[in-house]
Design a protein around this motif. Structure first.
Motif, mmCIF file in Angstrom:
data_model
loop_
_atom_site.group_PDB
_atom_site.id
_atom_site.type_symbol
_atom_site.label_atom_id
_atom_site.label_comp_id
_atom_site.label_asym_id
_atom_site.label_seq_id
_atom_site.Cartn_x
_atom_site.Cartn_y
_atom_site.Cartn_z
ATOM 1 N N LYS A 132 -33.446 -14.082 6.591
ATOM 2 C CA LYS A 132 -32.144 -14.437 7.156
ATOM 3 C C LYS A 132 -31.000 -13.825 6.341
ATOM 4 O O LYS A 132 -30.025 -13.320 6.901
ATOM 5 N N ARG A 176 -40.897 -17.477 13.938
ATOM 6 C CA ARG A 176 -39.914 -18.510 13.633
ATOM 7 C C ARG A 176 -38.552 -17.872 13.330
ATOM 8 O O ARG A 176 -37.502 -18.353 13.781
ATOM 9 N N PHE A 177 -38.570 -16.793 12.577
ATOM 10 C CA PHE A 177 -37.356 -16.059 12.259
ATOM 11 C C PHE A 177 -36.666 -15.568 13.530
ATOM 12 O O PHE A 177 -35.441 -15.713 13.695
ATOM 13 N N ASP A 219 -36.994 -16.840 16.529
ATOM 14 C CA ASP A 219 -36.507 -18.012 17.254
ATOM 15 C C ASP A 219 -35.181 -18.505 16.693
ATOM 16 O O ASP A 219 -34.350 -19.062 17.420
ATOM 17 N N ASP A 220 -34.987 -18.323 15.389
ATOM 18 C CA ASP A 220 -33.770 -18.809 14.737
ATOM 19 C C ASP A 220 -32.575 -17.874 14.937
ATOM 20 O O ASP A 220 -31.434 -18.266 14.679
ATOM 21 N N ASP A 234 -29.707 -16.072 16.859
ATOM 22 C CA ASP A 234 -28.897 -16.423 18.027
ATOM 23 C C ASP A 234 -28.993 -15.315 19.075
ATOM 24 O O ASP A 234 -28.503 -14.202 18.840
#
Length: 284
Positions: free
Chosen positions: A49, A75-76, A78-79, A81
């Protein structure tokens, strides 16, 4: 053989029902819902991130087979925007430079692709610039990057040179096994290596992590205190898996099946020993 597979599937669904799971707790598919953020996984996610947020250009994440890189990557993604980021995920790195350029454009939703490599580079540059001007950021993620050919890595390095006066047009994340470090250490890749500003290496789960990981997956699958793993079973799973999540999943799945056959609500040391022996037999 087909009968055996069908029988095994039936038994697995029976143990799911016996223990009251909504779904199988130890599937090895990279489902980000089941991601357990150990200390090392949490740090890895923060590095990804940070690298993208600060537009560092090149980011490298290294980890052993089965340590959770792909799940962490999902997961990254999905996070991120979707209103601000466009992403391209390349899962098959055994491709040529031209195929890589086409794959990037296809992942970004482009349908009309140029034919020659030079024209494809120009098209990628144009597409990225258009999107940057619209306020979007573009992230390219390449899984199993240790399998990339030198020529493809060099093409990726050249893409990383694309920039405006203020920022890079493309953020590039390379995910790979420890062999990726050896690949990047080659003298002919020193220009690419100098561009890597964020690097993190995932470590295996500790004994405490493995216990929490197992409970985490049981709870998400709908477990309500059944079954439980004895202290010696948990120690055996950690020792037998080396702390690698994928191996933990395999051992837990086989251990649960063993406990179910005994109609027990407790997974014990001997269930795990049997699971370890079965896995060793499969690899011999």
């Amino acid at each position: 053989m087909r009968f055996r597979r069908r029988a095994a599937t039936v038994i697995l669904h029976m143990y799911q029902s016996f223990y009251g799971f909504r779904e199988m707790p130890f599937n090895i598919t990279p489902d980000p819902r089941f991601l357990f953020l150990s200390h090392t996984h949490q740090e890895a996610l923060q590095h990804l991130k940070y690298g993208v947020r600060e537009k560092k250009g090149f980011i490298v994440l290294v980890g052993e087979v089965g340590c959770g890189k792909t799940t962490l990557c999902r997961r990254f993604l999905d996070d991120l925007d979707p209103a601000h980021f466009d992403t391209a995920l390349i899962l098959n790195p055994r491709i040529t430079e031209t195929q890589m350029l086409k794959a990037i454009l296809t992942e970004l939703g482009e349908t009309k692709l140029s034919r020659s490599q030079n024209d494809l580079v120009a098209q990628v540059s144009r597409v990225l610039l258009e999107r940057i001007e619209k306020g979007r950021d573009i992230v390219l993620i390449i899984d199993e990057a240790q399998n990339l050919k030198f020529e493809v890595l060099e093409q990726i390095r050249l893409l990383s040179n694309l920039e405006t006066d203020r920022q890079k047009l493309l953020q590039i994340v390379l995910l790979g096994q420890p062999e990726l470090k050896e690949v990047l250490a080659r003298d002919e890749l020193r220009q690419l290596r100098q561009r890597i500003l964020v690097h993190y290496e995932l470590h295996p789960l500790s004994s405490a992590d493995v216990s929490q990981y197992i409970q985490h997956r049981l709870s998400l699958a709908g477990g309500n205190g059944r079954p439980s793993f004895t202290r010696w079973a948990l120690r055996a799973i950690h020792r037998g898996s080396g702390g690698i999540p994928r191996v933990v999943n395999n051992l837990c799945d086989k251990s649960l099946l063993s406990a179910f056959i005994r109609e027990s609500d407790e997974v014990n040391y001997w269930d795990v020993r049997r699971a370890i022996r079965d896995m060793k037999n499969l690899t011999q």
